[in-house]
Design a protein around this motif. Structure first.
Motif, PDB file in Angstrom:
ATOM      1  N   PRO A   1       0.790  -1.340   0.092  1.00  0.00           N
ATOM      2  CA  PRO A   1      -0.009  -0.134  -0.217  1.00  0.00           C
ATOM      3  C   PRO A   1       0.900   1.277   0.164  1.00  0.00           C
ATOM      4  O   PRO A   1       0.540   2.198  -0.449  1.00  0.00           O
ATOM      5  N   SER A   2       1.944   1.078   0.423  1.00  0.00           N
ATOM      6  CA  SER A   2       3.073   2.285   0.359  1.00  0.00           C
ATOM      7  C   SER A   2       3.894   2.774  -0.002  1.00  0.00           C
ATOM      8  O   SER A   2       4.005   3.935  -0.545  1.00  0.00           O
ATOM      9  N   ALA A   3       3.639   2.007  -1.474  1.00  0.00           N
ATOM     10  CA  ALA A   3       4.097   2.250  -2.604  1.00  0.00           C
ATOM     11  C   ALA A   3       3.028   2.881  -3.088  1.00  0.00           C
ATOM     12  O   ALA A   3       3.909   3.492  -4.236  1.00  0.00           O
ATOM     13  N   VAL A   4       2.411   2.419  -3.383  1.00  0.00           N
ATOM     14  CA  VAL A   4       1.289   3.515  -4.075  1.00  0.00           C
ATOM     15  C   VAL A   4       1.207   4.751  -3.915  1.00  0.00           C
ATOM     16  O   VAL A   4       0.991   5.534  -3.267  1.00  0.00           O
ATOM     17  N   MET A   5       1.383   5.970  -5.079  1.00  0.00           N
ATOM     18  CA  MET A   5       0.998   7.564  -4.253  1.00  0.00           C
ATOM     19  C   MET A   5      -0.544   7.972  -3.837  1.00  0.00           C
ATOM     20  O   MET A   5      -0.910   7.834  -3.510  1.00  0.00           O
ATOM     21  N   ASN A   6      -0.431   9.058  -2.429  1.00  0.00           N
ATOM     22  CA  ASN A   6      -1.767   9.166  -2.319  1.00  0.00           C
ATOM     23  C   ASN A   6      -1.909  10.662  -2.733  1.00  0.00           C
ATOM     24  O   ASN A   6      -0.515  11.953  -2.305  1.00  0.00           O
ATOM     25  N   PRO A   7      -2.422  11.537  -3.417  1.00  0.00           N
ATOM     26  CA  PRO A   7      -2.393  12.907  -3.589  1.00  0.00           C
ATOM     27  C   PRO A   7      -2.671  13.553  -2.484  1.00  0.00           C
ATOM     28  O   PRO A   7      -1.886  14.569  -2.477  1.00  0.00           O
ATOM     29  N   ALA A   8      -2.788  13.406  -1.127  1.00  0.00           N
ATOM     30  CA  ALA A   8      -3.054  14.402  -0.645  1.00  0.00           C
ATOM     31  C   ALA A   8      -1.647  14.110  -0.139  1.00  0.00           C
ATOM     32  O   ALA A   8      -1.400  15.411   0.893  1.00  0.00           O
ATOM     33  N   ILE A   9      -1.086  13.339   0.050  1.00  0.00           N
ATOM     34  CA  ILE A   9       0.230  13.104   0.882  1.00  0.00           C
ATOM     35  C   ILE A   9       0.699  13.487  -0.074  1.00  0.00           C
ATOM     36  O   ILE A   9       1.698  14.125   0.675  1.00  0.00           O
ATOM     37  N   THR A  10       1.207  13.958  -1.661  1.00  0.00           N
ATOM     38  CA  THR A  10       1.932  14.476  -2.462  1.00  0.00           C
ATOM     39  C   THR A  10       1.652  16.221  -2.316  1.00  0.00           C
ATOM     40  O   THR A  10       2.425  17.059  -2.134  1.00  0.00           O
ATOM     41  N   MET A  11       0.547  16.471  -1.591  1.00  0.00           N
ATOM     42  CA  MET A  11      -0.030  17.861  -1.626  1.00  0.00           C
ATOM     43  C   MET A  11       0.857  18.739  -0.360  1.00  0.00           C
ATOM     44  O   MET A  11       0.917  19.196  -0.257  1.00  0.00           O
ATOM     45  N   ALA A  12      -0.126  17.297   0.552  1.00  0.00           N
ATOM     46  CA  ALA A  12       1.206  17.864   1.808  1.00  0.00           C
ATOM     47  C   ALA A  12       2.859  18.588   1.627  1.00  0.00           C
ATOM     48  O   ALA A  12       2.500  19.219   2.840  1.00  0.00           O
ATOM     49  N   THR A  13       3.279  17.495   0.974  1.00  0.00           N
ATOM     50  CA  THR A  13       4.109  17.292   1.802  1.00  0.00           C
ATOM     51  C   THR A  13       4.682  18.609   0.387  1.00  0.00           C
ATOM     52  O   THR A  13       5.857  19.802   0.824  1.00  0.00           O
ATOM     53  N   ALA A  14       4.277  19.245  -0.929  1.00  0.00           N
ATOM     54  CA  ALA A  14       4.798  20.225  -1.694  1.00  0.00           C
ATOM     55  C   ALA A  14       4.493  21.781  -0.501  1.00  0.00           C
ATOM     56  O   ALA A  14       4.829  22.429  -0.773  1.00  0.00           O
ATOM     57  N   GLN A  15       3.158  21.787   0.067  1.00  0.00           N
ATOM     58  CA  GLN A  15       2.375  22.650   1.093  1.00  0.00           C
ATOM     59  C   GLN A  15       3.792  22.548   1.808  1.00  0.00           C
ATOM     60  O   GLN A  15       4.753  23.723   2.268  1.00  0.00           O
ATOM     61  N   ARG A  16       4.076  21.440   2.659  1.00  0.00           N
ATOM     62  CA  ARG A  16       4.953  21.648   3.568  1.00  0.00           C
ATOM     63  C   ARG A  16       6.657  22.477   3.312  1.00  0.00           C
ATOM     64  O   ARG A  16       7.152  23.516   3.552  1.00  0.00           O
ATOM     65  N   ILE A  17       6.971  22.332   1.908  1.00  0.00           N
ATOM     66  CA  ILE A  17       8.133  22.730   1.678  1.00  0.00           C
ATOM     67  C   ILE A  17       8.156  24.236   0.574  1.00  0.00           C
ATOM     68  O   ILE A  17       9.261  24.916   1.502  1.00  0.00           O
ATOM     69  N   LEU A  18       6.489  24.568   0.497  1.00  0.00           N
ATOM     70  CA  LEU A  18       6.270  26.306   0.482  1.00  0.00           C
ATOM     71  C   LEU A  18       6.469  26.707   1.117  1.00  0.00           C
ATOM     72  O   LEU A  18       6.925  27.541   2.045  1.00  0.00           O
TER      73      LEU A  18
END
Lengths: 251, 239
Positions: free
Chosen positions: A4-21
């Motif tokens: 399951p953890s190998a599959v991307m999760n859009p919510a986590i991807t976006m949370a990561t982008a937001q964290r970096i910004l």
């Protein structure tokens, strides 16, 4: 893509982008440097040449090269920091796919790149008198793709650096050969056959070709499309290779 | 479902050509607080990393909550706090926790709960990088408390904290164990050992003893756990 953890999760991807910004936003000096540095260098170049015509010849290529180099170095240092401070290891113990992290970086720094390139292009096309035959939008798309390529290569390269000293030197090691061979200093066809071959396998060459095309012509032909696909494809490949270098278990 | 949270069998870890964990075996029951004690450099952190599944091991097996350590289903069930704070220094405490909460798919309300649990409410909006050493490690601990981890692996969570705060954290650990969570807490101060139900005593990569604090006192005929540990070392060396 079995677990399951190998599959991307859009919510986590976006949370990561937001964290970096958010991290970038807190660091005002870095933010200012990232957005303004390519523009300042282009302004400098314009006055070094002291001629709009000569500037117009060199500037489009540099509109790709400067963001490429800056994004490379910023990304390689940020990812290295994520490795050395232990936050990467912490994320790897959590239900996060490696690609969530990398695409999070791609989205965040991609947005910074759009801003960076837009400012540089606007200043060049207005104040500095850059004249191009093709569409401004095509120019912007190529330059942003190129900044993204720099970002993806930076992510990939940071996997091979264990210290900041090494990471900083990867910039000249990965970036400068591409800049020297991309056709900016000498036409690629005029180079020794070995160098021409080397130039042919470097993604920046195709970005510069595309930008040179936009300077003189408004056609969107097959070669231009092919060049853009090569640049985008190399960026994507570097991201996926970067994911392969992230390890959940370390010695 | 087995009542064992952790089963370690014949674990061996080699780092830089040296065996830093040597043939370690033990079991930990669910709903308990276990102290992992031993001098600095004895392999506590490496053992914890093996349980969390981020350590490349040379031999033996580690089973956590019925699954092999490091397997994907465990990634939402383990809260892990490293000894060196692994939390973004260039974010505010709330921002950093909010991010980790979204990665864990934990409810947003968890952020203020864990800030409260580690006593950082007055610094919730401070930048992580501006926190003092003790506050920094509490922010780090807060990340491990996000969600509802069944197992908490905490590497020296109380280092550098004042006695009142240390006491509060140990009470929190006991409360969590009562809810059925399992805690493995490392420390190199023996006075914390008395607050655990079970102790794992490590020295030079090996496991010296697993016992309850009282059992250890009886066995070594010492009232002070520090002395008991010393006695144990002498016994092992004499043998």
């Amino acid at each position: 893509m079995r677990t399951p953890s190998a599959v991307m999760n859009p919510a986590i991807t976006m949370a990561t982008a937001q964290r970096i910004l958010t991290q970038v936003r807190h660091d005002h000096r870095t933010l200012a440097l990232m957005i303004l540095l390519p523009s300042l260098l282009l302004i400098l170049l314009r006055f070094v040449f002291n001629s709009e015509e000569m500037f117009s010849r060199a500037a489009p290529a540099l509109l790709a090269v400067f963001p490429f180099a800056i994004m490379f170095i910023v990304t390689s240092i940020t990812t290295l920091r994520e490795r050395t401070t232990g936050t990467l290891e912490r994320l790897m113990t959590m239900p996060m796919a490696k690609l969530d992290l990398l695409f999070g970086y791609a989205i965040a720094f991609g947005m910074v790149a759009v801003l960076q390139v837009s400012v540089a292009a606007t200043i060049s096309l207005t104040w500095l008198g850059l004249e191009i035959g093709g569409s401004v939008w095509t120019l912007l798309v190529i330059a942003v793709l190129d900044a993204l390529l720099g970002m993806a290569l930076g992510l990939f390269a940071s996997a091979f650096a264990t210290t900041e000293f090494q990471a900083v030197q990867f910039m000249p090691a990965f970036v400068m050969p591409q800049v020297l061979l991309c056709g900016l200093f000498a036409p690629r066809e005029s180079m020794h056959v070995v160098l021409e071959w080397a130039s042919n396998v470097m993604p920046l060459s195709y970005a510069v070709d595309a930008l040179n095309h936009v300077t003189v012509s408004s056609d969107i032909d097959g070669t231009l499309i092919r060049n853009l696909i090569i640049v985008g494809g190399c960026g994507l490949a570097a991201l996926v290779l970067g994911a392969a270098t992230l390890r959940r278990r370390t010695p | 479902m087995t009542n064992l949270a952790i089963v370690v069998d014949g674990l061996r870890v080699n780092r830089g050509g040296r065996d830093v964990v040597r043939d370690v075996s033990f079991e930990i029951e669910r709903g308990t607080v276990t102290g992992l004690l031993g001098p600095s450099g004895c392999g506590k952190t490496t053992l914890m990393r093996s349980i969390v599944g981020v350590q490349i091991v040379a031999g033996g097996t580690v089973t956590v909550l019925g699954e092999p350590a490091g397997s994907a289903p465990l990634r939402r069930k383990i809260g892990y706090a490293t000894q060196n704070p692994a939390i973004y220094a260039d974010l505010m405490v709330t921002e950093a926790l909010r991010y980790f909460a979204s990665v864990l798919r934990a409810p947003a309300s968890d952020v203020s709960r864990v800030i409260d649990e580690v006593g950082l409410s007055s610094h919730a909006n401070a930048m992580v990088g501006q926190l003092s050493g003790g506050q920094h490690s509490r922010a780090n601990l807060a990340v491990a408390l996000l969600g509802t981890p069944e197992l908490l692996v905490l590497d020296e969570p109380t280092v550098g904290l004042d006695p009142v705060l240390r006491d509060e954290l140990w009470e929190l650990f006991a409360r969590l164990a009562k809810q059925g969570r399992t805690l493995l807490v490392s420390s190199h101060v023996m006075d914390e050992a008395g607050r655990c139900e079970r102790l794992l005593l490590m020295r030079e990569g090996g496991l010296l003893a697993t016992d309850s604090p009282d059992g250890l006192r009886r066995r070594t005929e010492q009232t002070d756990l520090e002395q008991a540990f010393l006695r144990l070392i002498k016994e092992v060396e004499a043998a």
